[in-house]
Scaffold this motif. Structure first.
Motif, short mmCIF file in Angstrom:
data_model
loop_
_atom_site.label_atom_id
_atom_site.label_comp_id
_atom_site.label_asym_id
_atom_site.label_seq_id
_atom_site.Cartn_x
_atom_site.Cartn_y
_atom_site.Cartn_z
N VAL A 1 0.87 -1.19 0.00
CA VAL A 1 0.00 0.00 0.00
C VAL A 1 0.90 1.23 0.00
CG1 VAL A 1 -1.80 1.26 1.26
CG2 VAL A 1 -1.81 -1.24 1.25
N PHE A 2 0.68 2.09 -0.99
CA PHE A 2 1.54 3.27 -1.18
C PHE A 2 0.89 4.53 -0.59
CE2 PHE A 2 2.26 0.24 -4.60
CZ PHE A 2 3.64 0.15 -4.64
N GLN A 3 1.63 5.63 -0.62
CA GLN A 3 1.07 6.93 -0.18
C GLN A 3 -0.15 7.29 -1.03
OE1 GLN A 3 3.80 10.23 -0.15
NE2 GLN A 3 5.49 8.91 0.46
N HIS A 4 0.02 7.10 -2.35
CA HIS A 4 -1.06 7.46 -3.28
C HIS A 4 -1.77 6.18 -3.69
CE1 HIS A 4 0.30 11.56 -3.18
NE2 HIS A 4 1.53 11.11 -3.33
N PHE A 5 -3.05 6.27 -3.85
CA PHE A 5 -3.89 5.07 -3.83
C PHE A 5 -3.78 4.24 -5.11
CE2 PHE A 5 -5.97 9.10 -2.54
CZ PHE A 5 -5.51 9.09 -1.24
N ASN A 6 -3.44 4.89 -6.24
CA ASN A 6 -3.24 4.16 -7.50
C ASN A 6 -4.43 3.30 -7.89
OD1 ASN A 6 -0.68 5.27 -7.33
ND2 ASN A 6 0.29 3.41 -6.57
N LEU A 7 -5.64 3.78 -7.61
CA LEU A 7 -6.84 3.05 -8.06
C LEU A 7 -7.11 3.40 -9.52
CD1 LEU A 7 -9.16 3.69 -4.96
CD2 LEU A 7 -7.85 1.61 -5.44
N LYS B 1 -10.51 5.99 -0.25
CA LYS B 1 -9.65 5.44 -1.31
C LYS B 1 -8.52 4.60 -0.72
CE LYS B 1 -10.32 9.21 -4.61
NZ LYS B 1 -9.72 10.44 -5.12
N GLN B 2 -7.92 5.10 0.36
CA GLN B 2 -6.81 4.35 0.95
C GLN B 2 -7.31 3.05 1.57
OE1 GLN B 2 -3.95 3.69 0.35
NE2 GLN B 2 -2.63 5.24 1.28
N ARG B 3 -8.50 3.06 2.16
CA ARG B 3 -9.05 1.81 2.69
C ARG B 3 -9.32 0.82 1.56
NH1 ARG B 3 -14.04 3.08 6.33
NH2 ARG B 3 -14.04 5.17 5.44
N SER C 1 0.25 9.68 4.69
CA SER C 1 0.90 10.99 4.52
C SER C 1 0.22 11.87 3.47
CB SER C 1 2.38 10.82 4.21
OG SER C 1 2.54 10.17 2.98
N ALA C 2 -0.56 11.28 2.55
CA ALA C 2 -1.23 12.09 1.54
C ALA C 2 -2.67 12.44 1.95
CB ALA C 2 -1.25 11.33 0.20
N LEU C 3 -3.05 12.07 3.16
CA LEU C 3 -4.44 12.26 3.60
C LEU C 3 -4.62 13.54 4.40
CD1 LEU C 3 -5.30 8.66 4.86
CD2 LEU C 3 -5.83 9.64 2.63
N ASP C 4 -5.82 14.11 4.31
CA ASP C 4 -6.18 15.19 5.23
C ASP C 4 -6.19 14.63 6.65
OD1 ASP C 4 -6.53 16.94 3.14
OD2 ASP C 4 -8.66 16.49 2.91
#
Length: 249
Positions: A91-97, A151-153, A174-177
């Motif tokens: 799982v990365f910082q950015h979700f890449n969906l 998205k991260q979940r 780290s990329a989340l509010d």
């Protein structure tokens, strides 16, 4: 082939250099991970944390050193690295969906494409996982309709859909509010409680203290200190660790 089956992952003397050897990102790092263990890797930016994590499934090719996964040397040319990557969720910082695919399609794509599950099996498994993270009602929505935390979940669920034996997290919050960080950390806490082996690069010190079995502190490409959370946070032995902890707590 040398093996060490006491550990699910064993890293021996890992070196990673860039720019024809002029930049050392990892400087002789060694790390052992037992099954079911949660390891948090902390340290200042640019200390090599993400490089170490990404080396574990050879997203970063080490310059030298060895990485064993359940006794198999992943750096060996004979190893089918893609087969082993299936056992390590990432799982990365950015979700890449995939934006043009629904949540359900994002989750089922890899297991179905790789013929690990039938379409029906993959969908049933995906719905169970979505329920586990409280997002079953989002199955048919597209990523642009979701918050960052959602998205991260979903990204975590997508990794879990491959039924990995280890989960690797590269600064997943780290990329989340700030108000969305908690919902992602809660999912990770549940995974840890269920016995998932996890290696987490994180800036979330509260999470590291509460959930990790072991803290690894890195600086300038080296593992400087490692130990129980209480020891690292309350009584660090190395001056660099102490300075870092003083700044972040």
């Amino acid at each position: 082939m040398e093996t060490n089956v006491d550990y699910i992952i064993s890293v021996k003397d890992l070196v990673k250099k860039y720019n024809d050897g002029s930049v050392t990102a990892l400087d002789h790092c060694s790390l052992n991970v037992k099954e079911g263990q949660v390891i948090a890797i902390i340290g200042p930016s640019g200390s090599g944390k993400s490089t170490l994590l990404r080396s574990l499934n050879l997203l970063e090719e080490p310059t030298s050193g060895k990485i064993y996964f359940k006794g198999t040397d992943l750096t060996s040319k004979e190893v089918d690295i893609n087969k082993h990557r299936q056992k390590m969720g990432m799982v990365f910082q950015h979700f890449n969906l995939f934006p043009h695919k629904t949540v359900l399609e994002n989750i089922t794509m890899a297991p179905v494409t790789l013929k690990i599950q039938t379409e029906e099996e993959a969908q049933n498994a995906a719905m169970k996982l979505l329920e586990r993270v409280g997002l079953s009602e989002k199955a048919n929505e597209y990523p642009n309709m979701l918050s960052g935390g959602q998205k991260q979940r979903i990204a975590i669920v997508r990794a879990l859909a491959m039924e990995p034996e280890v989960m690797l997290f590269d600064e997943p919050t780290s990329a989340l509010d700030p108000e969305m960080v908690g919902e992602v950390l809660d999912v990770m806490k549940k995974l840890a409680a269920d016995g998932m082996t996890m290696i987490v690069v994180t800036h979330e010190m509260g999470f590291a203290r509460e959930v990790a079995d072991e803290i690894v502190f890195m600086s300038e490409g080296r593992i400087i200190e490692r130990g129980l959370p209480q020891q690292i946070f309350d009584n660090p032995q190395n001056e660099r660790t102490k300075n870092f902890i003083d700044k972040v707590l």
